[in-house]
Design a protein around this motif. Structure first.
Motif, mmCIF file in Angstrom:
data_model
loop_
_atom_site.group_PDB
_atom_site.id
_atom_site.type_symbol
_atom_site.label_atom_id
_atom_site.label_comp_id
_atom_site.label_asym_id
_atom_site.label_seq_id
_atom_site.Cartn_x
_atom_site.Cartn_y
_atom_site.Cartn_z
ATOM 1 N N CYS A 1 -2.545 -5.524 -15.244
ATOM 2 C CA CYS A 1 -1.613 -4.608 -15.892
ATOM 3 C C CYS A 1 -1.839 -4.514 -17.393
ATOM 4 C CB CYS A 1 -0.187 -5.027 -15.601
ATOM 5 S SG CYS A 1 0.255 -4.625 -13.923
ATOM 6 N N SER A 2 -2.286 -5.607 -18.006
ATOM 7 C CA SER A 2 -2.461 -5.562 -19.454
ATOM 8 C C SER A 2 -3.598 -4.620 -19.845
ATOM 9 C CB SER A 2 -2.729 -6.968 -19.995
ATOM 10 O OG SER A 2 -3.851 -7.519 -19.354
ATOM 11 N N THR A 3 -4.436 -4.222 -18.880
ATOM 12 C CA THR A 3 -5.529 -3.305 -19.220
ATOM 13 C C THR A 3 -5.135 -1.848 -19.005
ATOM 14 O OG1 THR A 3 -6.476 -3.282 -16.998
ATOM 15 C CG2 THR A 3 -7.206 -5.046 -18.463
ATOM 16 N N LEU A 4 -3.912 -1.618 -18.507
ATOM 17 C CA LEU A 4 -3.506 -0.243 -18.209
ATOM 18 C C LEU A 4 -2.989 0.453 -19.466
ATOM 19 C CD1 LEU A 4 -1.492 -0.723 -14.901
ATOM 20 C CD2 LEU A 4 -3.917 -0.227 -15.185
ATOM 21 N N SER A 5 -2.970 1.778 -19.398
ATOM 22 C CA SER A 5 -2.380 2.546 -20.491
ATOM 23 C C SER A 5 -0.866 2.408 -20.433
ATOM 24 C CB SER A 5 -2.757 4.012 -20.369
ATOM 25 O OG SER A 5 -2.023 4.601 -19.317
ATOM 26 N N TYR A 6 -0.220 2.803 -21.510
ATOM 27 C CA TYR A 6 1.228 2.674 -21.582
ATOM 28 C C TYR A 6 1.914 3.454 -20.459
ATOM 29 C CZ TYR A 6 5.764 2.243 -23.829
ATOM 30 O OH TYR A 6 7.058 1.939 -24.101
ATOM 31 N N GLY A 7 1.432 4.653 -20.232
ATOM 32 C CA GLY A 7 2.025 5.483 -19.184
ATOM 33 C C GLY A 7 1.864 4.855 -17.809
ATOM 34 N N GLN A 8 0.687 4.277 -17.580
ATOM 35 C CA GLN A 8 0.452 3.622 -16.292
ATOM 36 C C GLN A 8 1.357 2.407 -16.123
ATOM 37 O OE1 GLN A 8 -3.700 3.050 -16.961
ATOM 38 N NE2 GLN A 8 -4.319 4.822 -15.732
ATOM 39 N N GLN A 9 1.561 1.686 -17.241
ATOM 40 C CA GLN A 9 2.461 0.536 -17.166
ATOM 41 C C GLN A 9 3.881 0.976 -16.830
ATOM 42 O OE1 GLN A 9 2.104 -1.776 -20.757
ATOM 43 N NE2 GLN A 9 0.100 -2.571 -20.185
ATOM 44 N N ARG A 10 4.310 2.107 -17.395
ATOM 45 C CA ARG A 10 5.617 2.682 -17.049
ATOM 46 C C ARG A 10 5.701 2.905 -15.553
ATOM 47 N NH1 ARG A 10 9.915 2.142 -19.332
ATOM 48 N NH2 ARG A 10 9.735 2.196 -21.573
ATOM 49 N N ASN A 11 4.611 3.423 -15.029
ATOM 50 C CA ASN A 11 4.547 3.718 -13.605
ATOM 51 C C ASN A 11 4.703 2.432 -12.777
ATOM 52 O OD1 ASN A 11 4.115 4.949 -11.208
ATOM 53 N ND2 ASN A 11 2.285 6.051 -11.859
ATOM 54 N N VAL A 12 4.042 1.363 -13.221
ATOM 55 C CA VAL A 12 4.170 0.073 -12.527
ATOM 56 C C VAL A 12 5.618 -0.396 -12.605
ATOM 57 C CG1 VAL A 12 3.466 -2.340 -12.493
ATOM 58 C CG2 VAL A 12 1.781 -0.573 -13.000
ATOM 59 N N ASP B 1 0.826 -1.206 0.000
ATOM 60 C CA ASP B 1 0.000 0.000 0.000
ATOM 61 C C ASP B 1 0.863 1.261 0.000
ATOM 62 O OD1 ASP B 1 -2.314 -1.414 -0.122
ATOM 63 O OD2 ASP B 1 -2.617 -1.492 2.045
ATOM 64 N N GLU B 2 1.959 1.223 0.770
ATOM 65 C CA GLU B 2 2.864 2.380 0.797
ATOM 66 C C GLU B 2 3.420 2.685 -0.594
ATOM 67 O OE1 GLU B 2 6.080 1.981 3.589
ATOM 68 O OE2 GLU B 2 4.625 1.690 5.218
ATOM 69 N N ILE B 3 3.894 1.627 -1.264
ATOM 70 C CA ILE B 3 4.470 1.827 -2.597
ATOM 71 C C ILE B 3 3.411 2.361 -3.560
ATOM 72 C CG2 ILE B 3 5.491 0.657 -4.591
ATOM 73 C CD1 ILE B 3 7.463 0.852 -2.399
ATOM 74 N N LEU B 4 2.220 1.762 -3.506
ATOM 75 C CA LEU B 4 1.153 2.194 -4.411
ATOM 76 C C LEU B 4 0.809 3.653 -4.148
ATOM 77 C CD1 LEU B 4 -1.171 -0.950 -4.360
ATOM 78 C CD2 LEU B 4 0.368 -0.219 -6.179
ATOM 79 N N GLU B 5 0.789 4.017 -2.880
ATOM 80 C CA GLU B 5 0.514 5.397 -2.482
ATOM 81 C C GLU B 5 1.594 6.323 -3.045
ATOM 82 O OE1 GLU B 5 -1.848 6.420 0.191
ATOM 83 O OE2 GLU B 5 -1.322 8.394 -0.620
ATOM 84 N N LEU B 6 2.847 5.899 -2.852
ATOM 85 C CA LEU B 6 3.987 6.705 -3.294
ATOM 86 C C LEU B 6 3.962 6.939 -4.804
ATOM 87 C CD1 LEU B 6 6.788 7.892 -2.328
ATOM 88 C CD2 LEU B 6 7.767 5.701 -2.997
ATOM 89 N N THR B 7 3.582 5.912 -5.550
ATOM 90 C CA THR B 7 3.626 6.046 -7.005
ATOM 91 C C THR B 7 2.254 6.373 -7.587
ATOM 92 O OG1 THR B 7 3.359 3.653 -7.205
ATOM 93 C CG2 THR B 7 5.584 4.505 -7.286
ATOM 94 N N GLY B 8 1.305 6.644 -6.694
ATOM 95 C CA GLY B 8 -0.004 7.090 -7.163
ATOM 96 C C GLY B 8 -0.788 6.034 -7.926
ATOM 97 N N LEU B 9 -0.617 4.782 -7.545
ATOM 98 C CA LEU B 9 -1.311 3.715 -8.272
ATOM 99 C C LEU B 9 -2.440 3.101 -7.446
ATOM 100 C CD1 LEU B 9 1.708 1.860 -9.910
ATOM 101 C CD2 LEU B 9 -0.123 3.044 -11.115
ATOM 102 N N THR B 10 -2.702 3.682 -6.270
ATOM 103 C CA THR B 10 -3.677 3.068 -5.374
ATOM 104 C C THR B 10 -5.005 2.790 -6.066
ATOM 105 O OG1 THR B 10 -2.649 4.332 -3.610
ATOM 106 C CG2 THR B 10 -4.737 3.267 -3.101
ATOM 107 N N HIS B 11 -5.470 3.743 -6.861
ATOM 108 C CA HIS B 11 -6.788 3.568 -7.468
ATOM 109 C C HIS B 11 -6.782 2.514 -8.585
ATOM 110 C CE1 HIS B 11 -4.694 6.280 -10.123
ATOM 111 N NE2 HIS B 11 -5.639 6.138 -11.048
#
Lengths: 255, 479
Positions: free
Chosen positions: A149-160, A133-143
């Motif tokens: 992951c295959s359903t995410l946009s390219y930018g979001q995948q970069r973030n992951v 949860d901390e990491i997701l919070e830090l990188t803004g991926l909580t939501h």
């Protein structure tokens, strides 16, 4: 100015081609180092050498671990990562069919040396999921945590991709062209993001890049690679003024 | 996380607190082991779905209940089914364990082993040898209860033997990738086959195989035949249930999640500081262990072990089951084992088919590869979704709307099938190859979202028809 990562005369040949040709560098704590150079300059090979994914033909790599510089040349990739050198990949390498949460879980399980735990119900493990949860919070991926992951946009995948590199809490994170394939808006977001992470965490970032706007926005120090050699090394102002760089990089026109 | 979630999460969140997180339950026949945080599916706009899902759960149709019904059905099998059917169902349970154990390595770690028969045969021969060599000895010491004691000793020895073989075989095999991995595992199992059939030490009776009779236990003056069909069924039910639960725990453990990540991208996992080969090896041994359990208990059921247990055709059984059933669902291989076994039984009733049953298998496999990209399990999940939709329409708009819903969806599917058949000649071959080659490929078991991507448009509900017959017997839980 603690040196975290050091290469000594690092060299790698692929047959006739010398991809990395005698690179000696010190990466120091707290400084964002950008490694730039045209395509084929040897940036990704350099990372592969540092992280043990490719063996050097000659030369040494040293990494600070347990308070002292230790030689890591020739160690397998997973041991190098375990000692505190994480990386992201230029071509996105994430666990596509897992959710964002599961992706980060894997990294946190690795960080905690729990990978051989066969009996715990992972989703019910509070210690690990708190870190996730901390990491997701830090990188803004909580939501997006429960999205595959295959359903995410390219930018979001970069973030992951970046989240995975961060989640194992290593001392040095190598980002390989974090803005590759992104449009200018998304690139700007990533740049801000790396700057923010640099401030909020104790991690030292090394970034390869060929987008000059990005480089001058985040770099404390710029290293220019050309044909596998370091042709310039210094703060952005010095490098920008360096004539060999302009020559090599843009065929004479200024950066 | 109550019923009024966003439509994007499709109500699947509703059963999370009950089924996924708080009660790590055993294999779930109703939902086909589809668990996990993100149960998404195509057609995000379906607000009715979340309504239906939450409604069904309110009305008590939780996973626990479906699992409970399946357990009740299993307990009743010897009461309601004729003797031969009990035998067949016992065999099904063991093949389900075999296929699921194989799939720990295939669907969950991305390694296609073509030699898992090795561990099946090793355990089978271990129990047969124990009974032949130690049985009489123990009978002299223990008297009446010796067959039971021999069985316990055989289980321990058999599993130990399986592990002793699996550890070095796995250690050498996981060094190789993909087709080389399949070939080396195949080689090991065929080497074992050769040893069994040539019988250099005069132990295994060559191609004749060894008879295995469990014997009769004298307990409190009564004689109990261990191999009694119903008694043995309950024994197998307990063993298979325990094994399935244990495997379900393994894939949801930190280790299991790391293995799924290895399936997705070994390089990435290694860059996170995890020794990929070592973890593949551990999963190899775990997988062999559960295959060993299946081998141990299938031998007394057949009353004989033969070298064929280690032949490559035996290794093909779990491969076929996983492909038919769907390797990316926990219960996919079990569904596949069901189809495999009962199809063969069905064909065996017609002498004309019996002689050529492999041909019919071939046809089924072709159908599955062409039209059920994620296997029968995905088809069953799609069928479940469709029934939920139907129920939702019925509850909100009444009976005529429900009939209209059936008519329109069926004709849509029929049209989709016609289109698909039209394109098959070109595209089918390609997709068939893709399915086999990408072992770690398709979607994830705990994550049927991927299933829906490809199941929904083409293979979604056109798969409902063919899976229907398989659904009824296996889902005996349905009232």
């Amino acid at each position: 100015m603690t040196t975290l990562l050091r290469t000594v005369d690092l060299r790698r040949e692929f047959g006739e081609l010398v991809a990395v040709d005698g690179v000696s560098l010190d990466i120091v704590h707290g400084e964002i180092t950008c490694i730039i150079g045209p395509n084929g300059a040897g940036k990704t090979t350099f990372y592969d050498l540092l992280t043990g994914m490719v063996e050097p033909t000659s030369g040494e790599v040293w990494l600070r671990h347990d308070g002292e510089l230790q030689e890591i040349t020739g160690l397998p990739a997973h041991e190098i990562a375990d000692r505190g050198l994480a990386r992201s990949f230029q071509i996105i390498e994430i666990f596509e069919r897992l959710t964002v949460r599961q992706n980060v879980q894997v990294a946190c399980v690795a960080r905690n040396d729990r990978t051989l735990d066969l009996t715990t119900w992972l989703d019910a493990d509070e210690a690990i999921n708190e870190q996730v949860d901390e990491i997701l919070e830090l990188t803004g991926l909580t939501h997006l945590a429960e999205k595959r992951c295959s359903t995410l946009s390219y930018g979001q995948q970069r973030n992951v991709e970046i989240s995975l590199a961060l989640a194992i809490e290593s001392s040095v994170v190598l980002l390989d062209e974090p803005t590759a394939g992104l449009n200018p808006t998304d690139s700007a977001i990533v740049v801000d993001f790396v700057n923010e992470l640099d401030e909020r965490t104790d991690t030292t970032f090394v970034v390869t890049e060929h987008d000059m706007d990005v480089v001058f926005n985040i770099a404390d120090r710029i290293v220019v690679l050309h044909d596998g050699r370091v042709i310039a090394d210094g703060d952005p102002g010095t490098v920008r003024a360096d004539e060999t760089v302009t020559e090599a990089y843009l065929g004479g026109s200024s950066i | 996380m109550s019923g009024d979630d966003e439509p994007t999460t499709d109500g699947s969140r509703d059963d999370e607190p009950t089924a996924d997180r708080s009660t790590p339950d055993g294999p779930d026949p109703g939902a086909l082991g589809v668990a996990g945080p993100a149960v998404e599916r195509a057609g995000h706009g379906h607000e009715r779905l979340s309504f239906t899902r939450s409604r069904l759960i309110e009305e008590g149709w939780t996973r626990e209940r479906l699992l409970g019904l399946f357990v009740v059905w299993c307990l009743l099998v010897p009461v309601v089914l004729p003797s031969f059917q009990v035998y067949l169902f016992t065999e099904f349970l063991l093949l389900a364990v075999f296929a699921t154990a194989f799939n720990l390595l295939y669907g969950y770690t991305g390694l296609l082993s073509f030699g898992h028969a090795l561990f099946y045969a090793a355990a089978g021969y271990a129990i047969a040898l124990t009974f032949r060599e130690l049985g009489p000895e123990l009978a002299g010491v223990l008297g009446g209860i010796s067959p039971l004691a021999t069985l316990l000793v055989a289980v321990v020895l058999g599993l130990a033997f399986t592990l002793v073989i699996a550890a070095p075989v796995g250690y050498l095999s996981v060094r190789l990738d993909e087709i080389y991995f399949a070939l080396i595992t195949l080689s090991f199992s065929m080497a074992f086959y050769a040893v069994l059939i040539q019988d250099p030490y005069g132990l295994t009776q060559g191609s004749d195989g060894m008879l295995l009779l469990l014997g009769t236990v004298e307990l409190f003056g009564a004689d109990v035949a261990l191999a009694d069909r119903n008694l043995y069924y309950y024994l197998v039910l307990a063993v298979a249930g325990g094994s399935m639960y244990a495997m379900w725990r393994v894939i949801n453990s930190p280790f299991g999640t790391v293995c799924r990540a290895i399936r997705e991208s070994p390089d990435r996992v290694s860059a996170l500081g995890v020794n990929v080969t070592y973890h593949q090896w551990v999963m190899f041994v775990v997988s062999a262990f559960f295959v060993g359990i299946a081998g141990l208990f299938i031998a007394p059921l057949h009353s004989i072990v033969t070298p064929a247990m280690s032949f490559w055709t035996t290794s093909a059984i779990p491969v076929v089951a996983a492909v038919i059933g769907g390797a990316f669902y926990f219960l996919g291989p079990a569904v596949g084992a069901f189809v495999f076994l009962y199809l063969r039984w069905g064909l065996s009733r017609y002498p004309a088919f019996e002689a050529h049953w492999e041909l019919f298998y071939g046809l089924v496999l072709i159908l599955v590869l062409l039209y059920f990209k994620e296997g029968a399990a995905a088809g069953l999940v799609a069928l479940g979704h469709w029934l939920e939709d139907l129920y939702g329409v019925y509850r909100t708009d009444g009976r005529s709307a429900a009939i209209e819903f059936v008519r329109s969806t069926l004709s849509e599917k029929a049209a989709a099938v016609r289109r698909e058949v039209g394109r098959t000649s070109v595209r089918g071959r390609r997709s068939a190859r893709g399915q086999v080659a990408t072992a770690g490929g398709g979607s994830d078991s705990t994550d049927p979202g991927g299933g829906s991507d490809s199941t929904d448009p083409g293979s979604g509900s056109d798969s409902t028809d063919p899976t229907d017959p398989t659904d009824r017997p296996s889902g005996g839980d349905r009232p």
